[in-house]
Design a protein around this motif. Structure first.
Motif, PDB file in Angstrom:
ATOM      1  N   ARG A  92       0.824  -1.211   0.000  1.00 34.72           N
ATOM      2  CA  ARG A  92       0.000   0.000   0.000  1.00 34.72           C
ATOM      3  C   ARG A  92       0.860   1.263   0.000  1.00 34.72           C
ATOM      4  O   ARG A  92       0.527   2.248  -0.668  1.00 34.72           O
ATOM      5  N   ARG A  93       1.977   1.258   0.746  1.00 39.30           N
ATOM      6  CA  ARG A  93       2.869   2.421   0.758  1.00 39.30           C
ATOM      7  C   ARG A  93       3.444   2.693  -0.628  1.00 39.30           C
ATOM      8  O   ARG A  93       3.740   3.838  -0.967  1.00 39.30           O
ATOM      9  N   ALA A  94       3.597   1.643  -1.405  1.00 39.52           N
ATOM     10  CA  ALA A  94       4.079   1.811  -2.777  1.00 39.52           C
ATOM     11  C   ALA A  94       2.997   2.356  -3.701  1.00 39.52           C
ATOM     12  O   ALA A  94       3.272   2.657  -4.864  1.00 39.52           O
ATOM     13  N   GLY A  95       1.779   2.482  -3.194  1.00 35.47           N
ATOM     14  CA  GLY A  95       0.677   2.939  -4.019  1.00 35.47           C
ATOM     15  C   GLY A  95       0.138   1.877  -4.945  1.00 35.47           C
ATOM     16  O   GLY A  95      -0.480   2.176  -5.977  1.00 35.47           O
ATOM     17  N   LEU A  96       0.347   0.617  -4.560  1.00 34.73           N
ATOM     18  CA  LEU A  96      -0.074  -0.507  -5.388  1.00 34.73           C
ATOM     19  C   LEU A  96      -1.342  -1.144  -4.841  1.00 34.73           C
ATOM     20  O   LEU A  96      -1.607  -1.074  -3.624  1.00 34.73           O
ATOM     21  N   PRO A  97      -2.114  -1.796  -5.684  1.00 28.69           N
ATOM     22  CA  PRO A  97      -3.325  -2.478  -5.203  1.00 28.69           C
ATOM     23  C   PRO A  97      -2.960  -3.696  -4.371  1.00 28.69           C
ATOM     24  O   PRO A  97      -1.966  -4.378  -4.648  1.00 28.69           O
ATOM     25  N   ASP A  98      -3.767  -3.972  -3.341  1.00 27.30           N
ATOM     26  CA  ASP A  98      -3.509  -5.144  -2.498  1.00 27.30           C
ATOM     27  C   ASP A  98      -4.699  -6.084  -2.448  1.00 27.30           C
ATOM     28  O   ASP A  98      -4.731  -6.997  -1.621  1.00 27.30           O
ATOM     29  N   ALA A  99      -5.685  -5.896  -3.339  1.00 22.43           N
ATOM     30  CA  ALA A  99      -6.876  -6.747  -3.341  1.00 22.43           C
ATOM     31  C   ALA A  99      -7.339  -6.996  -4.769  1.00 22.43           C
ATOM     32  O   ALA A  99      -7.112  -6.176  -5.666  1.00 22.43           O
ATOM     33  N   ILE A 100      -7.998  -8.123  -4.972  1.00 20.42           N
ATOM     34  CA  ILE A 100      -8.563  -8.471  -6.275  1.00 20.42           C
ATOM     35  C   ILE A 100      -9.828  -7.647  -6.499  1.00 20.42           C
ATOM     36  O   ILE A 100     -10.720  -7.639  -5.645  1.00 20.42           O
ATOM     37  N   PRO A 101      -9.937  -6.947  -7.621  1.00 21.33           N
ATOM     38  CA  PRO A 101     -11.174  -6.208  -7.892  1.00 21.33           C
ATOM     39  C   PRO A 101     -12.379  -7.146  -7.875  1.00 21.33           C
ATOM     40  O   PRO A 101     -12.302  -8.276  -8.380  1.00 21.33           O
ATOM     41  N   PRO A 102     -13.491  -6.713  -7.291  1.00 22.00           N
ATOM     42  CA  PRO A 102     -14.638  -7.608  -7.118  1.00 22.00           C
ATOM     43  C   PRO A 102     -15.288  -8.060  -8.418  1.00 22.00           C
ATOM     44  O   PRO A 102     -16.027  -9.053  -8.424  1.00 22.00           O
ATOM     45  N   ASP A 103     -15.028  -7.367  -9.533  1.00 21.88           N
ATOM     46  CA  ASP A 103     -15.662  -7.759 -10.788  1.00 21.88           C
ATOM     47  C   ASP A 103     -14.910  -8.873 -11.514  1.00 21.88           C
ATOM     48  O   ASP A 103     -15.358  -9.327 -12.568  1.00 21.88           O
ATOM     49  N   ILE A 104     -13.784  -9.327 -10.966  1.00 23.52           N
ATOM     50  CA  ILE A 104     -13.039 -10.427 -11.592  1.00 23.52           C
ATOM     51  C   ILE A 104     -13.428 -11.722 -10.880  1.00 23.52           C
ATOM     52  O   ILE A 104     -13.177 -11.889  -9.685  1.00 23.52           O
ATOM     53  N   ALA A 105     -14.039 -12.643 -11.615  1.00 27.53           N
ATOM     54  CA  ALA A 105     -14.587 -13.855 -11.015  1.00 27.53           C
ATOM     55  C   ALA A 105     -13.486 -14.813 -10.566  1.00 27.53           C
ATOM     56  O   ALA A 105     -12.518 -15.040 -11.304  1.00 27.53           O
ATOM     57  N   PRO A 106     -13.616 -15.383  -9.370  1.00 23.44           N
ATOM     58  CA  PRO A 106     -12.633 -16.365  -8.900  1.00 23.44           C
ATOM     59  C   PRO A 106     -12.415 -17.511  -9.876  1.00 23.44           C
ATOM     60  O   PRO A 106     -11.283 -17.976 -10.053  1.00 23.44           O
ATOM     61  N   GLU A 107     -13.481 -17.984 -10.524  1.00 22.04           N
ATOM     62  CA  GLU A 107     -13.326 -19.112 -11.449  1.00 22.04           C
ATOM     63  C   GLU A 107     -12.485 -18.733 -12.658  1.00 22.04           C
ATOM     64  O   GLU A 107     -11.735 -19.564 -13.189  1.00 22.04           O
ATOM     65  N   ALA A 108     -12.597 -17.481 -13.110  1.00 25.00           N
ATOM     66  CA  ALA A 108     -11.770 -17.036 -14.229  1.00 25.00           C
ATOM     67  C   ALA A 108     -10.292 -17.053 -13.833  1.00 25.00           C
ATOM     68  O   ALA A 108      -9.429 -17.430 -14.634  1.00 25.00           O
ATOM     69  N   LEU A 109     -10.011 -16.675 -12.602  1.00 24.65           N
ATOM     70  CA  LEU A 109      -8.631 -16.684 -12.128  1.00 24.65           C
ATOM     71  C   LEU A 109      -8.128 -18.109 -11.950  1.00 24.65           C
ATOM     72  O   LEU A 109      -6.977 -18.412 -12.298  1.00 24.65           O
TER      73      LEU A 109
END
Length: 360
Positions: A299-316
Motif C-alpha cells: 500500500r505504501r508503494a501505491g499498489l493495489p492489495d486486493a482483487i477487484p470484485p468484478d473479476i470472477a474467482p473461477e476465471a482466475l
C-alpha cells in the motif's frame, strides 16, 4: 558504478548499476563483445529519450549501429513482433558474431532476448533496462520470450545476456505508475530472501519513491544480487529459482484474465503477493503480522492489495491452471513462512485457493 556478478561458468556476466552510466555502454560493449554490428531494439518512447546516447556511445568505439523500434505495450509481446524483428535483423545484415541490444523495459527485453536466442541459432545479447521493473527483475536471469493468448510467457527460452547496464537515472522519466510497479518486485526480494532488506525498505520507502540516487542504487543492486544468487544456483528453474515467482501465480492469472489491458505487471504481482501471504496464513505457514507487513508495504508503494470484485474467482482459477508452472494439473504457489523465507508448495487444493479468492 556497482558491479554484481551472475555466476554461470562460461556464461557468467556482470550487472552494472549506477546513476548516469548510460554513456558507458560503448566501452563496456567493447570489453564484452567481439562482433562489429549492434541492432538496438527499443520502442518509440524510450528511443526519443535514450537511443541517441546509446547509439553514439557504441559508434564512438567503432560499432556499426542500427535501430529497430517496436510498438509499446504488453499486447505487442507476440511472435508477430518477433517476425518483424527478424526482417529488421536481416536488413541490418546482422551476422552470427553480432549483437542485439535491448533498450527499454521488460517487454522490449523479453522480445529482443527471444530474437537474440533464435536468430541464426543465437547471437550475443545485451540488456540496457530503463524501467525499475526491468532493472531489478526481467533483465537479469536470461528468461526471454513472448506471450500466447492462453497465457503469459508460454513461448520462450533461457538465454543469458553478455552484460546488463542499469542506469538508475533513466527512472526519472518514468510515469509514477511504472515506478510503483517496479517496487512490487523490489518488495518481493525482501520477502523471499532477505528480511534485513525488507526492513531497510520499510525504513527507506519515501526516499525510493522520490528516486533518490543512493536509495534507488541500493535497492536495484541488492535486488539484482539476490536474483543473481538464485539464478546462479538454479538457472533453468528446476528448484530454487521458482521462489522468484512469489506473487506471480495469481499475478499472471490476473493479467491473462484481463487480457493484459487492466494491470501493469507489478500491480498484478502486488495483488498476487498479498494473496499468497493470505493463502499461506490459511494453510498455517505464516503469521498474521507478516501478512500485514507485506500488505502495508504494498500500500505504501501505491499498489493495489486486493482483487477487484468484478473479476470472477473461477476465471482466475482457470487462468492459473493454464500457467506454465502447473505440473500434472496441480496448482503451485510460492508461500511465505516468514519475512525473508518462502517455500514452494505444490498441489494446493483448488477449493482452498477458491475460498481465499472469494474472501480476498
Amino acid at each position: 558504478m556497482r558491479e554484481v556478478s551472475v555466476s554461470l561458468g562460461s556464461r557468467s556476466y556482470p550487472i552494472y548499476v549506477g546513476p548516469g552510466i548510460l554513456r558507458e555502454v560503448g566501452d563496456l560493449a567493447r570489453r564484452h563483445l567481439s562482433g562489429e554490428r549492434v541492432l538496438v531494439v527499443t520502442n518509440p518512447t524510450v528511443a526519443s529519450l535514450y537511443a541517441a546516447a546509446v547509439e553514439e556511445s557504441l559508434a564512438a568505439v567503432g560499432f556499426v549501429v542500427r535501430r529497430a523500434e517496436i510498438p509499446d505495450g504488453e499486447e505487442y509481446k507476440t511472435l508477430a513482433t518477433v517476425a518483424a524483428l527478424y526482417d529488421a535483423a536481416l536488413g541490418a545484415e546482422l551476422e552470427r558474431g553480432d549483437t542485439v541490444l535491448a533498450l527499454g523495459g521488460g517487454v522490449v527485453g523479453d522480445i529482443a532476448g527471444f530474437l537474440a536466442a533464435t536468430y541464426m541459432r543465437g547471437v550475443a545479447f545485451v540488456q540496457v533496462p530503463t524501467t525499475l521493473l526491468a532493472q531489478v527483475d526481467s533483465s537479469v536471469g536470461g528468461k526471454v520470450g513472448v506471450n500466447h493468448p492462453w497465457g503469459k510467457n508460454l513461448i520462450g527460452a533461457f538465454y543469458q545476456p553478455r552484460f546488463v547496464l542499469a542506469d538508475v537515472r533513466t527512472l526519472a522519466t518514468l510515469p509514477l505508475r511504472e515506478v510503483r510497479a517496479g517496487l512490487a518486485e523490489v518488495i518481493k526480494y525482501g520477502v523471499i530472501h532477505d528480511a534485513a532488506f525488507f526492513a531497510w525498505l520499510e525504513a527507506n520507502f519515501e526516499a525510493l519513491l522520490k528516486l533518490s540516487d543512493a536509495a534507488v542504487e541500493q535497492a536495484v543492486a541488492t535486488s539484482c544480487a539476490i536474483k543473481a544468487a538464485v539464478v546462479s544456483a538454479d538457472e533453468t528453474e528446476k528448484g530454487l529459482r521458482a521462489i522468484l515467482n512469489f506473487g506471480h501465480t495469481l499475478g499472471h492469472a490476473l493479467e491473462a484474465a484481463t487480457r493484459y489491458e487492466r494491470f501493469v505487471h507489478g500491480e498484478a504481482v502486488a495483488i498476487g503477493m498479498v494473496f499468497a501471504a493470505r493463502l499461506a496464513r490459511r494453510l498455517g505457514y505464516f503469521e498474521p503480522a507478516g501478512v500485514e507487513r507485506i500488505a502495508a508495504l504494498v500500500r505504501r508503494a501505491g499498489l493495489p492489495d486486493a482483487i477487484p470484485p468484478d473479476i470472477a474467482p473461477e476465471a482466475l482459477l482457470d487462468a492459473m491452471r493454464r500457467d506454465k508452472k502447473v505440473a500434472a494439473g496441480q496448482l503451485t504457489f510460492i508461500l511465505p513462512e516468514a519475512i525473508g523465507k518462502v517455500r514452494i508448495v505444490r498441489g494446493v487444493p483448488a477449493d482452498i485457493v477458491r475460498s481465499v479468492l472469494v474472501e480476498y
